[in-house]
Design an enzyme around this catalytic site. Structure first.
Site, mmCIF file in Angstrom:
data_model
loop_
_atom_site.group_PDB
_atom_site.id
_atom_site.type_symbol
_atom_site.label_atom_id
_atom_site.label_comp_id
_atom_site.label_asym_id
_atom_site.label_seq_id
_atom_site.Cartn_x
_atom_site.Cartn_y
_atom_site.Cartn_z
ATOM 1 N N GLY A 25 33.954 49.003 39.821
ATOM 2 C CA GLY A 25 33.241 50.066 40.513
ATOM 3 C C GLY A 25 33.292 49.938 42.015
ATOM 4 O O GLY A 25 33.433 50.919 42.737
ATOM 5 N N SER A 71 35.272 47.297 43.710
ATOM 6 C CA SER A 71 36.497 46.689 44.229
ATOM 7 C C SER A 71 37.609 46.765 43.190
ATOM 8 O O SER A 71 37.371 47.029 42.014
ATOM 9 C CB SER A 71 36.243 45.222 44.615
ATOM 10 N N GLU A 92 37.789 36.580 41.674
ATOM 11 C CA GLU A 92 37.618 37.454 40.518
ATOM 12 C C GLU A 92 38.983 37.803 39.918
ATOM 13 O O GLU A 92 39.182 37.745 38.703
ATOM 14 C CB GLU A 92 36.887 38.727 40.944
#
Length: 456
Positions: free
Chosen positions: A226, A228, A196
């Site tokens: 929210g 990580s 990500e």
């Protein structure tokens, strides 16, 4: 009387048969050439119409080729986050040997996140179908079968029990398989947190143009979701490469170049998960016996309820709290202790910050809510001290403001950012969303092209 064979006719037959075969073969070849030319012309005409009558465009694998050698292709990325599901439909042009150009993006978001359907996966279908319809409307019909369709789930599904998460993903995969788009076996997955961060890094550096030429100066990326938070940058100092813990360095191959990135995702340190930890709760579990969670980071007079990951918690402020910021900072420091790796090089790298970094900065007026802006890391601490000091006399619309600002301030300090470090905060660069989705679809398509090259 015995009939004597006519040798003249026999000779004519020997010549006629080969001649006849030759004529038939000639006619057949002429027909094939005519048919191929007609089919090719028809194919070109259909693709031209689908792509807006671009002259000489040809759909070829996942790419459409223009007469000028530029290729047109599309990609669809579903971002299944903790608070919502978003679809990004991208259109690109690309010339061999060059970096692709993003020519159009369509974006739509729905709430809640996929994790909200963990106990009834069938309810997830209408939302996914609605977002697929957005892609169908945006992409020309003749490109559907060649357009990769991918869903990446982030922290919301990473925090679910394994079986529930897999059931959700299986349902989405069934819906995808029934669509007209290009769907692979890996079309639906839970995104590794580090991936990500890497995908967001690709997005930002692509949009600012630093991936176009080798050796260009790149920027780092900070993302606070929210569930990580991620940090990613390209180290230039040998000491960073030598002292980074295992799992913090990763190789990225894209656009025919290889980058050695420092990238790490901290699961459980996203803003919502951090709130729960600061309150004393445990992820995925209701408070024991429904007891109230008390925090020094909330106004002493505050009492209320807070919902996180489908669980409602009773929360309140700590009574007789004198220096709210000091008490809150002490509690946040406990949560962050030994959780974050500090690296000195971040002070010398330009960084962009996204998501809740942006939202909190906009909420307290440091940046324009629409256009974004810049601030220094120390601004978060200044805002935290002010909000915590005045929370009793000037109640905030968000009761967590003192907690959130204190958390962000200390998180950045733990990463190694000095107070005077400038951060750029933006939601868009050149009118394009700065989410990880663009980088992820680039990486996916790039890997498809490499597999195709290996296969041939």
């Amino acid at each position: 009387m015995r009939k004597i064979p006519n040798n003249g006719n026999l000779k004519m037959t020997k010549v006629a048969y080969p001649m006849g075969l030759f004529v038939c073969l000639f006619i057949y070849i002429a027909y094939i050439k005519w048919h191929w030319a007609s089919a090719t012309q028809a194919f070109f005409s259909i693709t031209e119409a689908a792509a807006g009558a671009r002259r000489g465009q040809q759909a070829q694998g996942p790419l459409g080729t223009t007469a000028h050698g530029h290729k047109v292709f599309y990609g669809i990325m579903f971002d299944a986050g903790s608070t919502g599901t978003r679809v990004h439909v991208f259109q690109f042009t690309w010339q061999p040997g060059e970096t692709p150009t993003l020519t159009h993006e369509t974006f739509k978001a729905l709430q809640p996140g996929l994790s909200a359907y963990a106990d009834d996966v069938e309810k997830s279908t209408p939302g996914i179908q609605e977002l697929l319809d957005v892609a169908k409307q945006d992409i020309p019909f003749d490109f559907w079968k060649a357009t990769p369709l991918v869903l990446k789930a982030t922290a919301g599904l990473r925090l679910l029990p394994g079986e529930k998460a897999q059931n959700l993903l299986q349902k989405v995969k069934e819906v995808f398989k029934a669509s007209p788009f290009l769907v692979g076996d890996d079309c639906v997955s839970i995104m590794n947190g580090t991936d990500e961060g890497i995908s967001a890094w690709i997005t930002v550096n692509f949009l600012i143009g630093s991936l176009k030429t080798a050796g260009s100066s790149s920027v780092g990326m900070l993302d606070l979701g929210g569930g990580s938070t991620q940090i990613t940058f390209l180290p230039r100092v040998q000491g960073t490469l030598q002292t980074s813990p295992p799992g913090y360095l990763t190789s990225l191959q894209i656009f025919n170049r290889t980058y050695k990135l420092y990238s790490y995702s901290y699961l459980g340190l996203g803003l919502m998960s951090a709130r729960l930890a600061i309150l004393g709760g445990v992820e995925g579990k209701p408070a024991e016996d429904g007891k109230e969670l008390v925090s020094p980071c909330l106004s002493p007079s505050f009492k209320g309820e807070w919902e996180h990951a489908e669980i409602t918690y009773r929360i309140s402020g700590q009574k007789a709290a004198v220096n709210l910021h000091q008490l809150c900072a002490s509690r946040v420091s406990e949560i962050l202790q030994n959780k974050v790796h500090r690296t000195e090089e971040v002070k010398d790298v330009d960084f962009y910050a996204f998501s809740y970094y942006y939202d909190l900065a906009a909420n307290v007026g440091f940046i324009d809510a629409e256009k974004g802006g810049s601030l220094v890391v120390g601004d978060f601490e200044i805002a935290a001290k002010y909000v915590c000091r005045t929370v009793e006399n000037q109640p905030q619309s968000n009761p967590f403001m003192c907690m959130d600002l204190t958390y962000i301030s200390l998180l950045l300090q733990n990463f190694g950012f000095p107070e005077n470090k400038v951060l750029k905060l933006t939601r868009k660069i050149d009118s394009v969303e700065t989410s990880w989705a663009l980088g992820a679809i680039f990486h996916y398509i790039d890997s498809l092209n490499r597999q195709k090259s290996w296969a041939t």
